[in-house]
Design a protein around this motif. Structure first.
Motif, PDB file in Angstrom:
ATOM      1  N   LEU A   6       0.835  -1.208   0.000  1.00  0.00           N
ATOM      2  CA  LEU A   6       0.000   0.000   0.000  1.00  0.00           C
ATOM      3  C   LEU A   6       0.871   1.260   0.000  1.00  0.00           C
ATOM      4  O   LEU A   6       0.564   2.240  -0.675  1.00  0.00           O
ATOM      5  CB  LEU A   6      -0.924  -0.018   1.223  1.00  0.00           C
ATOM      6  CG  LEU A   6      -2.035  -1.062   1.225  1.00  0.00           C
ATOM      7  CD1 LEU A   6      -2.829  -0.975   2.529  1.00  0.00           C
ATOM      8  CD2 LEU A   6      -2.960  -0.852   0.029  1.00  0.00           C
ATOM      9  N   SER A   7       1.954   1.235   0.774  1.00  0.00           N
ATOM     10  CA  SER A   7       2.850   2.386   0.805  1.00  0.00           C
ATOM     11  C   SER A   7       3.486   2.623  -0.563  1.00  0.00           C
ATOM     12  O   SER A   7       3.591   3.766  -1.028  1.00  0.00           O
ATOM     13  CB  SER A   7       3.942   2.159   1.859  1.00  0.00           C
ATOM     14  OG  SER A   7       4.850   3.242   1.868  1.00  0.00           O
ATOM     15  N   GLN A   8       3.896   1.533  -1.236  1.00  0.00           N
ATOM     16  CA  GLN A   8       4.480   1.675  -2.561  1.00  0.00           C
ATOM     17  C   GLN A   8       3.455   2.213  -3.559  1.00  0.00           C
ATOM     18  O   GLN A   8       3.763   3.045  -4.414  1.00  0.00           O
ATOM     19  CB  GLN A   8       5.021   0.328  -3.024  1.00  0.00           C
ATOM     20  CG  GLN A   8       5.856   0.389  -4.282  1.00  0.00           C
ATOM     21  CD  GLN A   8       6.441  -0.950  -4.642  1.00  0.00           C
ATOM     22  OE1 GLN A   8       5.858  -2.005  -4.321  1.00  0.00           O
ATOM     23  NE2 GLN A   8       7.587  -0.942  -5.286  1.00  0.00           N
ATOM     24  N   ARG A   9       2.226   1.729  -3.455  1.00  0.00           N
ATOM     25  CA  ARG A   9       1.158   2.218  -4.342  1.00  0.00           C
ATOM     26  C   ARG A   9       0.884   3.701  -4.110  1.00  0.00           C
ATOM     27  O   ARG A   9       0.671   4.458  -5.065  1.00  0.00           O
ATOM     28  CB  ARG A   9      -0.112   1.394  -4.091  1.00  0.00           C
ATOM     29  CG  ARG A   9      -1.301   1.791  -4.935  1.00  0.00           C
ATOM     30  CD  ARG A   9      -1.043   1.583  -6.407  1.00  0.00           C
ATOM     31  NE  ARG A   9      -2.221   1.891  -7.196  1.00  0.00           N
ATOM     32  CZ  ARG A   9      -2.217   2.026  -8.509  1.00  0.00           C
ATOM     33  NH1 ARG A   9      -1.080   1.862  -9.187  1.00  0.00           N
ATOM     34  NH2 ARG A   9      -3.332   2.299  -9.162  1.00  0.00           N
ATOM     35  N   HIS A  10       0.914   4.120  -2.851  1.00  0.00           N
ATOM     36  CA  HIS A  10       0.668   5.530  -2.537  1.00  0.00           C
ATOM     37  C   HIS A  10       1.761   6.423  -3.125  1.00  0.00           C
ATOM     38  O   HIS A  10       1.477   7.503  -3.670  1.00  0.00           O
ATOM     39  CB  HIS A  10       0.589   5.713  -1.017  1.00  0.00           C
ATOM     40  CG  HIS A  10       0.303   7.122  -0.597  1.00  0.00           C
ATOM     41  ND1 HIS A  10      -0.894   7.756  -0.826  1.00  0.00           N
ATOM     42  CD2 HIS A  10       1.095   8.045   0.049  1.00  0.00           C
ATOM     43  CE1 HIS A  10      -0.857   8.985  -0.357  1.00  0.00           C
ATOM     44  NE2 HIS A  10       0.339   9.194   0.183  1.00  0.00           N
ATOM     45  N   GLN A  11       3.022   5.991  -3.053  1.00  0.00           N
ATOM     46  CA  GLN A  11       4.118   6.778  -3.618  1.00  0.00           C
ATOM     47  C   GLN A  11       3.998   6.870  -5.138  1.00  0.00           C
ATOM     48  O   GLN A  11       4.327   7.898  -5.738  1.00  0.00           O
ATOM     49  CB  GLN A  11       5.460   6.164  -3.224  1.00  0.00           C
ATOM     50  CG  GLN A  11       5.770   6.230  -1.736  1.00  0.00           C
ATOM     51  CD  GLN A  11       5.797   7.659  -1.221  1.00  0.00           C
ATOM     52  OE1 GLN A  11       6.284   8.577  -1.887  1.00  0.00           O
ATOM     53  NE2 GLN A  11       5.264   7.860  -0.024  1.00  0.00           N
ATOM     54  N   THR A  12       3.491   5.820  -5.765  1.00  0.00           N
ATOM     55  CA  THR A  12       3.270   5.845  -7.218  1.00  0.00           C
ATOM     56  C   THR A  12       2.212   6.884  -7.582  1.00  0.00           C
ATOM     57  O   THR A  12       2.351   7.628  -8.553  1.00  0.00           O
ATOM     58  CB  THR A  12       2.855   4.451  -7.714  1.00  0.00           C
ATOM     59  OG1 THR A  12       3.862   3.505  -7.379  1.00  0.00           O
ATOM     60  CG2 THR A  12       2.634   4.452  -9.214  1.00  0.00           C
ATOM     61  N   ILE A  13       1.137   6.949  -6.778  1.00  0.00           N
ATOM     62  CA  ILE A  13       0.067   7.931  -7.030  1.00  0.00           C
ATOM     63  C   ILE A  13       0.598   9.354  -6.857  1.00  0.00           C
ATOM     64  O   ILE A  13       0.302  10.244  -7.659  1.00  0.00           O
ATOM     65  CB  ILE A  13      -1.119   7.661  -6.085  1.00  0.00           C
ATOM     66  CG1 ILE A  13      -1.777   6.317  -6.419  1.00  0.00           C
ATOM     67  CG2 ILE A  13      -2.136   8.797  -6.180  1.00  0.00           C
ATOM     68  CD1 ILE A  13      -2.852   5.899  -5.440  1.00  0.00           C
ATOM     69  N   LEU A  14       1.419   9.572  -5.808  1.00  0.00           N
ATOM     70  CA  LEU A  14       1.997  10.901  -5.603  1.00  0.00           C
ATOM     71  C   LEU A  14       2.882  11.303  -6.776  1.00  0.00           C
ATOM     72  O   LEU A  14       2.887  12.453  -7.211  1.00  0.00           O
ATOM     73  CB  LEU A  14       2.797  10.923  -4.300  1.00  0.00           C
ATOM     74  CG  LEU A  14       2.014  10.782  -2.989  1.00  0.00           C
ATOM     75  CD1 LEU A  14       2.973  10.833  -1.810  1.00  0.00           C
ATOM     76  CD2 LEU A  14       0.969  11.898  -2.870  1.00  0.00           C
ATOM     77  N   ALA A  15       3.648  10.355  -7.312  1.00  0.00           N
ATOM     78  CA  ALA A  15       4.511  10.649  -8.452  1.00  0.00           C
ATOM     79  C   ALA A  15       3.677  10.995  -9.686  1.00  0.00           C
ATOM     80  O   ALA A  15       4.046  11.900 -10.464  1.00  0.00           O
ATOM     81  CB  ALA A  15       5.428   9.459  -8.737  1.00  0.00           C
ATOM     82  N   LYS A  16       2.563  10.298  -9.893  1.00  0.00           N
ATOM     83  CA  LYS A  16       1.692  10.607 -11.028  1.00  0.00           C
ATOM     84  C   LYS A  16       1.099  12.006 -10.890  1.00  0.00           C
ATOM     85  O   LYS A  16       0.999  12.751 -11.869  1.00  0.00           O
ATOM     86  CB  LYS A  16       0.571   9.560 -11.104  1.00  0.00           C
ATOM     87  CG  LYS A  16       1.037   8.165 -11.482  1.00  0.00           C
ATOM     88  CD  LYS A  16       1.494   8.128 -12.932  1.00  0.00           C
ATOM     89  CE  LYS A  16       1.838   6.688 -13.339  1.00  0.00           C
ATOM     90  NZ  LYS A  16       2.303   6.610 -14.739  1.00  0.00           N
ATOM     91  N   ILE A  17       0.678  12.352  -9.671  1.00  0.00           N
ATOM     92  CA  ILE A  17       0.122  13.692  -9.438  1.00  0.00           C
ATOM     93  C   ILE A  17       1.167  14.761  -9.753  1.00  0.00           C
ATOM     94  O   ILE A  17       0.886  15.774 -10.399  1.00  0.00           O
ATOM     95  CB  ILE A  17      -0.382  13.816  -7.987  1.00  0.00           C
ATOM     96  CG1 ILE A  17      -1.605  12.927  -7.768  1.00  0.00           C
ATOM     97  CG2 ILE A  17      -0.706  15.275  -7.658  1.00  0.00           C
ATOM     98  CD1 ILE A  17      -2.100  12.912  -6.332  1.00  0.00           C
TER      99      ILE A  17
END
Length: 267
Positions: free
Chosen positions: A29-40
Motif C-alpha cells: 500500500l505504501s508503494q502504491r501511494h508513492q506511485t500515485i503521488l509521483a503521477k500527481i
C-alpha cells in the motif's frame, strides 16, 4: 490555438493540492501511494511546462496594435493648502496646479517583437495650458514668504512622436523622434523671496520643429546624443535672476536662426 498561462498555472496548483502524505504499515500500500503521488506530480509538471512554453512563444510572436480617439479634452486640478502645517509654522508650501489639454484627433500604434519595439503617436489640432503655484510662508518657524508661479500655453497643428528600441534590457539602442508642424508656445515663471528674484518669459512660433535623441545602453552604461532644429521660426526669451551672491541677465531673439546673450556674475 491560444493558451492562457493563468489557467495552466491554476490547474497545476489545484493538482498539487491533491497530494497527501499518508503512512501505511503494509509495504504494498505504501508503494502504491508513492506511485500515485509521483503521477500527481507529473501532471502538475505537465501544466507548468505548457505555461512556460506558452510564455516563451508569446515573447517570440510580434504584437501590433492601433488605436485612435477623437476630440477628448482632459482637465485636471490639484490643490494642497496644508492648513495644519501653516498653523504649526512648518516649512511646507501651499501648492496648486491646473492643466487642460485637447486634441482633435489622436492616433497611436505599437509594434513589439523579441528584439524590437516601436511606439508611434500622431495628434492633430492640439492645445495645452498648464499653471502652477507654490507659496511658502515659514522658514525655521519664522515668517519668510516665498512665491513661485509658472504657466505655459502651447498649440500646434500636428504633433508626431516615435519611440524605438532595438535590443534587450541589458544591451540596446533607442531612438526618440519628436516633430511639430505649426507650433506656437509661450511661458512665464516667477520666483520671489528674500534670496532670489527670478522673472523669465519665453515665446516661440515655428512652421516646423523637431528633435531627435539617440541613446545606447550597454550593461548599465549609457550614452545619449540629442539634436534639435526648427525651420521658419521666430522666438524671444527674456530672463532676470538674482540670488545670494549671484545675478544673471539673459535675452535671446531668433528668426530662422537665433542669437542670445547671457551675463552671469558671482561674488
Amino acid at each position: 490555438m491560444d493558451i492562457d498561462t493563468r489557467y495552466c498555472e491554476s490547474y497545476a496548483r489545484q493538482v498539487h493540492a491533491l497530494r497527501r502524505q499518508v503512512f501505511f504499515s503494509d509495504f504494498s500500500l505504501s508503494q502504491r501511494h508513492q506511485t500515485i503521488l509521483a503521477k500527481i506530480e507529473s501532471i502538475r509538471q505537465y501544466f507548468l511546462t505548457i505555461a512556460r512554453q506558452a510564455e516563451g512563444n508569446e515573447s517570440m510572436i510580434p504584437i501590433q496594435t492601433v488605436s485612435s480617439s477623437i476630440g477628448i479634452p482632459h482637465f485636471s486640478s490639484n490643490y494642497n493648502l496644508r492648513p495644519i502645517a501653516q498653523i504649526l509654522k512648518k516649512d511646507e508650501p501651499m501648492t496648486g496646479q491646473v492643466s487642460y489639454s485637447y486634441s482633435a484627433l489622436d492616433m497611436n500604434s505599437r509594434y513589439k517583437s523579441k528584439w524590437f519595439e516601436s511606439k508611434n503617436q500622431a495628434s492633430i489640432g492640439n492645445f495645452k495650458a498648464v499653471g502652477e503655484c507654490s507659496l511658502k510662508l515659514w522658514e525655521n518657524k519664522k515668517f519668510d514668504p516665498s512665491l513661485e508661479l509658472s504657466s505655459q500655453v502651447s498649440a500646434s497643428i500636428l504633433d508626431l512622436s516615435s519611440r524605438n528600441k532595438l535590443g534587450n534590457d541589458k544591451m540596446n539602442a533607442t531612438l526618440h523622434l519628436n516633430a511639430s508642424v505649426g507650433k506656437a508656445s509661450a511661458g512665464a515663471s516667477v520666483v520671489v523671496n528674500k534670496n532670489e528674484q527670478t522673472f523669465e518669459f519665453k515665446g516661440v512660433a515655428a512652421a516646423f520643429e523637431g528633435e531627435a535623441k539617440l541613446a545606447f545602453n550597454l550593461f548599465g552604461m549609457s550614452v545619449t546624443v540629442t539634436g534639435s532644429g526648427s525651420l521658419l521660426s521666430a522666438g524671444a526669451d527674456v530672463s532676470y535672476s538674482h540670488k545670494n551672491r549671484e545675478w544673471e541677465l539673459g535675452t535671446k531673439l531668433g528668426f530662422i536662426a537665433g542669437l542670445g546673450l547671457k551675463v552671469n556674475v558671482k561674488y
